[in-house]
Design an enzyme around this catalytic site. Sequence first.
Site, PDB file in Angstrom:
ATOM      1  N   ASP A   1       0.903  -1.313   0.032  1.00  0.00           N
ATOM      2  CA  ASP A   1       0.173   0.071  -0.002  1.00  0.00           C
ATOM      3  C   ASP A   1       0.899   1.315  -0.091  1.00  0.00           C
ATOM      4  OD1 ASP A   1      -2.177  -1.539  -0.197  1.00  0.00           O
ATOM      5  OD2 ASP A   1      -2.832  -1.262   2.005  1.00  0.00           O
ATOM      6  N   GLY A   2       1.815   1.194   0.520  1.00  0.00           N
ATOM      7  CA  GLY A   2       2.987   2.387   0.623  1.00  0.00           C
ATOM      8  C   GLY A   2       3.444   2.940  -0.802  1.00  0.00           C
TER       9      GLY A   2
ATOM     10  N   SER B   1      -5.388   4.334  11.477  1.00  0.00           N
ATOM     11  CA  SER B   1      -6.495   4.686  12.371  1.00  0.00           C
ATOM     12  C   SER B   1      -7.007   3.364  12.909  1.00  0.00           C
ATOM     13  CB  SER B   1      -7.660   5.516  11.504  1.00  0.00           C
ATOM     14  OG  SER B   1      -8.851   5.382  12.306  1.00  0.00           O
TER      15      SER B   1
END
Length: 282
Positions: free
Chosen positions: A67-68, A183
Amino acid sequence: MEILTRAIANEYRDRALLLPSNGLQDIGERRKLREELQASCNTMGVSYLPEKECLQQADVILTIGGDGTILHEANLSLRYAKPILGINLGRCGFLATCEIGEMETKLAAVARGEFQLDNRMLLYARVLGQDGWEGHALNDVVVTKGRLQQAIDFSIYCDDILVEHYRGDGVIVATPTGSTAYSLAAGGPILDSQTKGVVVTPICPHSLASPAMVFAQERKLNVCVGQVADDEVFISCDGGVGYPLKAGATAEIRLSDQNVKLITFGRADQFQAIDQKLRKRQ
């Protein structure tokens, strides 16, 4: 015949970069280089272009990593208005919709136009005042402390109305896309990627009752920093380089007028990723 490995690709890329950029990509030394690579690795139809020209001509940006990698290339997607297809080599890869074992099938589907575009909202953040720092985030905007031993005070305003005061390590303002990232690790909820909302999650709050809050995407959020030593609090977008905030600084965070397009192959891709990767199911 050799297999086209990363090392071979990098070698030819570096050699191509040494050639003069005259806008003619299929003559002279460039043509010789392409034909040499095709002969050695059977890469018929592959062209090696400077990054700008490549992105202008491409229909899709392929990212190979986690994802980075997708977050890092999101700015290119915005600049050139190209959708992203993520091929997952990372540990989770919530945003990547293609695994290594699916490459042949899904790349063929993309070539046939058999895919959907998932528009993902972005956050726009700026520090109010003379400094003028700003940034865009696909996942999250994070305000956090720089020293481990020091908690920080900060207040959250929604449309200029105080809604919460926290004392802790920081706060995360996440998009639905980012709700499965930092989150979530901090105790925030998972939002459907199509939800029109933003989640605000405190990081290690010094309180027994400091829940995460979800706001409509049209809201303007302000994060106000309390009294801290200079350069001990930082703001960053999508894990990028932190920008120092002074005591009393205010960061304004709101919906961006831009979005990133991700290639998907079904409306349930997000939930499949949660089921298979977050819960470690196969």
